[in-house]
Scaffold this motif. Structure first.
Motif, PDB file in Angstrom:
ATOM      1  N   GLU A   6      -2.232   6.269   6.067  1.00 36.47           N
ATOM      2  CA  GLU A   6      -1.747   7.654   5.832  1.00 36.47           C
ATOM      3  C   GLU A   6      -0.724   8.457   6.741  1.00 36.47           C
ATOM      4  O   GLU A   6      -0.327   9.581   6.483  1.00 36.47           O
ATOM      5  CB  GLU A   6      -2.881   8.563   5.444  1.00 36.47           C
ATOM      6  CG  GLU A   6      -3.859   8.168   4.270  1.00 36.47           C
ATOM      7  CD  GLU A   6      -3.058   8.241   2.870  1.00 36.47           C
ATOM      8  OE1 GLU A   6      -1.951   8.749   2.908  1.00 36.47           O
ATOM      9  OE2 GLU A   6      -3.570   7.779   1.899  1.00 36.47           O
ATOM     10  N   THR A   7      -0.956   8.059   7.915  1.00 39.11           N
ATOM     11  CA  THR A   7       0.043   8.640   9.033  1.00 39.11           C
ATOM     12  C   THR A   7       0.837   7.539   9.558  1.00 39.11           C
ATOM     13  O   THR A   7       1.198   7.811  10.902  1.00 39.11           O
ATOM     14  CB  THR A   7      -0.917   9.379   9.937  1.00 39.11           C
ATOM     15  OG1 THR A   7      -1.723   8.707  10.518  1.00 39.11           O
ATOM     16  CG2 THR A   7      -1.904  10.634   9.266  1.00 39.11           C
ATOM     17  N   CYS A   8       0.901   6.525   9.338  1.00 37.74           N
ATOM     18  CA  CYS A   8       1.724   5.578   9.866  1.00 37.74           C
ATOM     19  C   CYS A   8       3.171   5.544  10.007  1.00 37.74           C
ATOM     20  O   CYS A   8       3.934   5.006  10.872  1.00 37.74           O
ATOM     21  CB  CYS A   8       1.591   4.122   8.861  1.00 37.74           C
ATOM     22  SG  CYS A   8       2.346   4.016   7.416  1.00 37.74           S
ATOM     23  N   LEU A   9       3.739   6.422   9.219  1.00 42.41           N
ATOM     24  CA  LEU A   9       5.319   6.541   9.439  1.00 42.41           C
ATOM     25  C   LEU A   9       5.699   7.067  10.655  1.00 42.41           C
ATOM     26  O   LEU A   9       6.678   6.941  11.473  1.00 42.41           O
ATOM     27  CB  LEU A   9       6.013   7.436   8.373  1.00 42.41           C
ATOM     28  CG  LEU A   9       5.882   6.799   6.986  1.00 42.41           C
ATOM     29  CD1 LEU A   9       6.208   7.693   5.808  1.00 42.41           C
ATOM     30  CD2 LEU A   9       6.678   5.768   6.848  1.00 42.41           C
ATOM     31  N   THR A  41       0.906  -1.135  -0.106  1.00 44.85           N
ATOM     32  CA  THR A  41      -0.105   0.134  -0.048  1.00 44.85           C
ATOM     33  C   THR A  41       0.794   1.193   0.121  1.00 44.85           C
ATOM     34  O   THR A  41       2.115   1.178  -0.130  1.00 44.85           O
ATOM     35  CB  THR A  41      -0.971   0.011   1.180  1.00 44.85           C
ATOM     36  OG1 THR A  41      -1.699   1.019   1.217  1.00 44.85           O
ATOM     37  CG2 THR A  41      -0.088   0.104   2.535  1.00 44.85           C
ATOM     38  N   ALA A  42       0.336   2.468   0.189  1.00 47.28           N
ATOM     39  CA  ALA A  42       1.220   3.609   0.107  1.00 47.28           C
ATOM     40  C   ALA A  42       0.582   4.750   0.829  1.00 47.28           C
ATOM     41  O   ALA A  42      -0.869   4.700   1.375  1.00 47.28           O
ATOM     42  CB  ALA A  42       1.197   4.092  -1.254  1.00 47.28           C
ATOM     43  N   GLY A  99      -3.028  -1.346   6.960  1.00 43.68           N
ATOM     44  CA  GLY A  99      -4.251  -1.997   6.159  1.00 43.68           C
ATOM     45  C   GLY A  99      -5.351  -1.008   6.195  1.00 43.68           C
ATOM     46  O   GLY A  99      -5.649  -0.361   7.001  1.00 43.68           O
ATOM     47  N   GLU A 100      -6.433  -1.450   5.440  1.00 48.00           N
ATOM     48  CA  GLU A 100      -7.812  -0.890   5.497  1.00 48.00           C
ATOM     49  C   GLU A 100      -8.437  -1.154   6.782  1.00 48.00           C
ATOM     50  O   GLU A 100      -8.479  -2.484   7.146  1.00 48.00           O
ATOM     51  CB  GLU A 100      -8.695  -1.172   4.198  1.00 48.00           C
ATOM     52  CG  GLU A 100      -8.008  -0.512   2.840  1.00 48.00           C
ATOM     53  CD  GLU A 100      -8.164   0.830   2.786  1.00 48.00           C
ATOM     54  OE1 GLU A 100      -8.936   1.486   3.448  1.00 48.00           O
ATOM     55  OE2 GLU A 100      -7.221   1.408   2.217  1.00 48.00           O
ATOM     56  N   LEU A 128       4.328   9.542  -0.527  1.00 49.09           N
ATOM     57  CA  LEU A 128       5.359   9.513   0.427  1.00 49.09           C
ATOM     58  C   LEU A 128       6.285   8.287   0.308  1.00 49.09           C
ATOM     59  O   LEU A 128       7.421   8.500   0.290  1.00 49.09           O
ATOM     60  CB  LEU A 128       4.820   9.858   1.940  1.00 49.09           C
ATOM     61  CG  LEU A 128       4.528  11.388   2.269  1.00 49.09           C
ATOM     62  CD1 LEU A 128       3.894  11.365   3.664  1.00 49.09           C
ATOM     63  CD2 LEU A 128       6.023  12.069   1.909  1.00 49.09           C
ATOM     64  N   ALA A 129       5.416   7.047   0.498  1.00 46.77           N
ATOM     65  CA  ALA A 129       6.260   5.923   0.510  1.00 46.77           C
ATOM     66  C   ALA A 129       5.495   4.614   0.139  1.00 46.77           C
ATOM     67  O   ALA A 129       4.219   4.756   0.419  1.00 46.77           O
ATOM     68  CB  ALA A 129       6.753   5.764   2.072  1.00 46.77           C
ATOM     69  N   ASP A 130       5.930   3.695  -0.190  1.00 47.77           N
ATOM     70  CA  ASP A 130       5.319   2.345  -0.342  1.00 47.77           C
ATOM     71  C   ASP A 130       5.559   1.524   0.688  1.00 47.77           C
ATOM     72  O   ASP A 130       6.384   1.716   1.561  1.00 47.77           O
ATOM     73  CB  ASP A 130       5.848   1.598  -1.645  1.00 47.77           C
ATOM     74  CG  ASP A 130       5.375   2.273  -2.916  1.00 47.77           C
ATOM     75  OD1 ASP A 130       4.406   2.508  -3.289  1.00 47.77           O
ATOM     76  OD2 ASP A 130       6.606   2.372  -3.957  1.00 47.77           O
TER      77      ASP A 130
END
Length: 537
Positions: free
Chosen positions: A205-208, A47-48, A232-233, A58-60
């Motif tokens: 979307e804000t996992c980093l 995902t991204a 994941g979703e 931003l990232a894969d």
């Protein structure tokens, strides 16, 4: 990234630009950083995530399937069995080391929070502050919260009672996107120090930000298996997390919170829920209107209003409404919007298109039905795709969606009131009960009004920060705003199971010393009367 001078909008002054930052998303989110942060994340798909400032990728990232969630729980259970045997004092030392590392390297996570959420840097720093406070508090107080406690027994001197606290096991945590540091690792810290492992599902979307915090905790001494992350979703990963957890911690919408509660109840596992809010600010007739106007800007527009405890309803006494609104609107129009990785902007972006559409719908519908825009009211694509000006609406009626629905954006509706009783009644006239704000020069009056508001926290002469930042005190919601509390004793004890160990000495809790049943019952009745007379508790 750059900041752009705002164009003149109908009836308002242009919002000034904030300073330009020197770093770009590509310079911050490098392939090396992503590889380091996602190491150990179980995922069989891809995902991204994207930056709110531009909408660009931003990232894969690895995406977890249901079987990946099960693997994460299996690994967490194995690690938790060992972690629970570590003395509380040593577990607490991890939190204190994490506190120091977080403050030393805050620049790294501030960049990530800004890129992922779009918020202004000062608002991102609120998350650093909150997590540092929680780490310090539980690092210092966990031993006292968790130590065995002696209680009075059934029979004085004969019954000795000890209360023990055991970790629940593996906590399943579902964290939201709006405060990706504080509402992820900030909630996990008391679970860890209580001896649990955590399997967390942050918003993709804000996992980093959450992954960065996990990496820092491991550097501080937390065993890596104790903190698992799945991505994941929500409809796919969320139910699987609830299915396997020994306790569930959820922060998000009231609708989803109900679903989580049902899933946890079906398995008879505990759950804590911090849900939505439609928070009210009351400006009483003796308030300092200059301070109240400045405070309203913070209360309504911090993190672009994407905060469960921010203010969306503003009740002002009619005697000072015009003077207050003149000052509040002027301050709002003068706010600086910005999309740079630097201090200076007073408000950033909404997180994405869904939030922008909700804000636009609420504002446009209200205006079409007769509400008046005192400030803002328009999107700002010249700065970024999801920017919307901080907005004040006057003349909002019950038929308008913005009156009752949670907007979760930089929009506040203003209402006038005649009496204190009316203000309290109208503030309480909502299914929600998360936070409230009261402005008055009288401490006694503030406490009286606060005690009549049906909200989990009330802030006096400030919007939300004092109550939330007081980590020794409970924070949470009433009514549809949730179950349970974070912070304080409740914030850590919810992650434990209480066990009572009662040791009987000398005489049994049964007829003895030659007494038959009737004499024993009479003896116990006399003893109970004596214990009341001598004020035994």
């Amino acid at each position: 990234m750059t900041d752009t001078q705002a164009p003149d909008t109908a009836g308002t002054n242009p919002l000034a630009p904030a300073p330009v930052g020197a770093r770009t998303a590509a310079e911050v989110v490098t392939p090396q950083l992503v590889a380091r942060l996602t190491k150990g994340v179980v995922g069989s798909g891809t995902t991204a995530n994207h930056t709110a400032f531009t909408g660009e990728k931003l990232a894969d990232l690895p995406e977890s399937a249901p079987e990946d969630v099960l693997k994460a729980f299996e690994a967490a259970r194995a690690a938790q069995a060992v972690w629970a045997q570590v003395p509380v004092r040593r577990r607490a030392e991890v939190l204190l080391r994490f506190h120091d590392l977080l403050l030393e390297r805050q620049g790294e996570v501030l960049d990530l929070v800004q890129l992922e959420t779009g918020k202004a840097r000062l608002h991102a720093h609120e998350e650093v502050q909150a997590v540092a406070v929680a780490a310090r508090h539980y690092g210092r107080r966990a031993t006292a919260y968790l130590r065995p406690k002696r209680h009075a027994g059934a029979v004085p001197t004969l019954t000795k009672v000890t209360e023990l606290r055991h970790p629940r096991g593996v906590v399943g945590q579902i964290a939201p996107w709006n405060y990706p540091l504080e509402l992820s690792v900030g909630d996990a810290l008391p679970a860890f120090v209580a001896g649990n492992a955590v399997v967390m599902k942050p918003d993709t979307e804000t996992c980093l930000t959450a992954l960065w915090a996990r990496d820092l905790l491991i550097e501080a001494g937390l065993p890596d298996g104790v903190f698992q992350v799945v991505l994941g979703e929500g409809p796919v990963v969320g139910p699987e997390l609830v299915k396997h957890a020994d306790y569930v911690s959820f922060t998000g919408s009231t609708r989803t919170g109900r679903e989580v509660a049902v899933g946890a109840a079906s398995r008879l596992v505990g759950v804590s829920l911090e849900l939505g809010g439609k928070n009210a600010m009351l400006v009483l007739e003796d308030a300092d209107i200059e301070k109240a106007a400045a405070g309203a800007v913070r209360a309504c527009f911090s993190s672009a209003g994407q905060l469960c405890i921010s203010i969306e309803r503003l009740y002002v006494h009619e005697s000072l409404a015009d003077a207050f609104l003149e000052r509040f609107a002027a301050r709002t129009r003068a706010m600086r919007l910005g999309n740079s990785l630097a201090y200076g902007a007073e408000m950033g972006s909404l997180v994405g298109e869904r939030q922008l559409k909700t804000v636009e719908r609420h504002v446009q519908e209200a205006v079409a039905k007769g509400a008046k825009v005192l400030a803002g009211g328009v999107a700002r694509p010249d700065i970024g795709p999801y920017f919307f000006e901080p907005t004040i609406l006057d003349g909002v009626e019950e038929s308008m969606a913005v009156c009752a629905e949670e907007t979760f954006g930089p929009v506040v509706a203003v209402y006038r009131f005649k009496s204190e009783e009316e203000a309290v009644e109208r503030a309480n006239a909502t299914p929600y009960g998360l936070n409230a704000s009261v402005w008055t020069k009288s401490a006694r009056r503030a406490l009286d009004v606060a005690s009549r508001l049906r909200t989990g926290t009330v802030n006096v002469n400030e919007g939300y920060a004092p109550a939330y930042g007081s980590a020794q005190s409970p924070m949470g919601g009433m009514k549809d705003s949730g179950l349970g509390r974070r912070h304080g004793s409740e914030g850590i004890l919810k992650y434990t199971e209480a066990q009572t160990v009662a040791r009987q000495r000398l005489l049994p809790m049964a007829p003895s010393l030659g007494m038959d049943d009737e004499r024993y019952a009479a003896f116990m009745s006399r003893s109970l009367r004596l214990m009341k007379a001598f004020r035994f508790r």
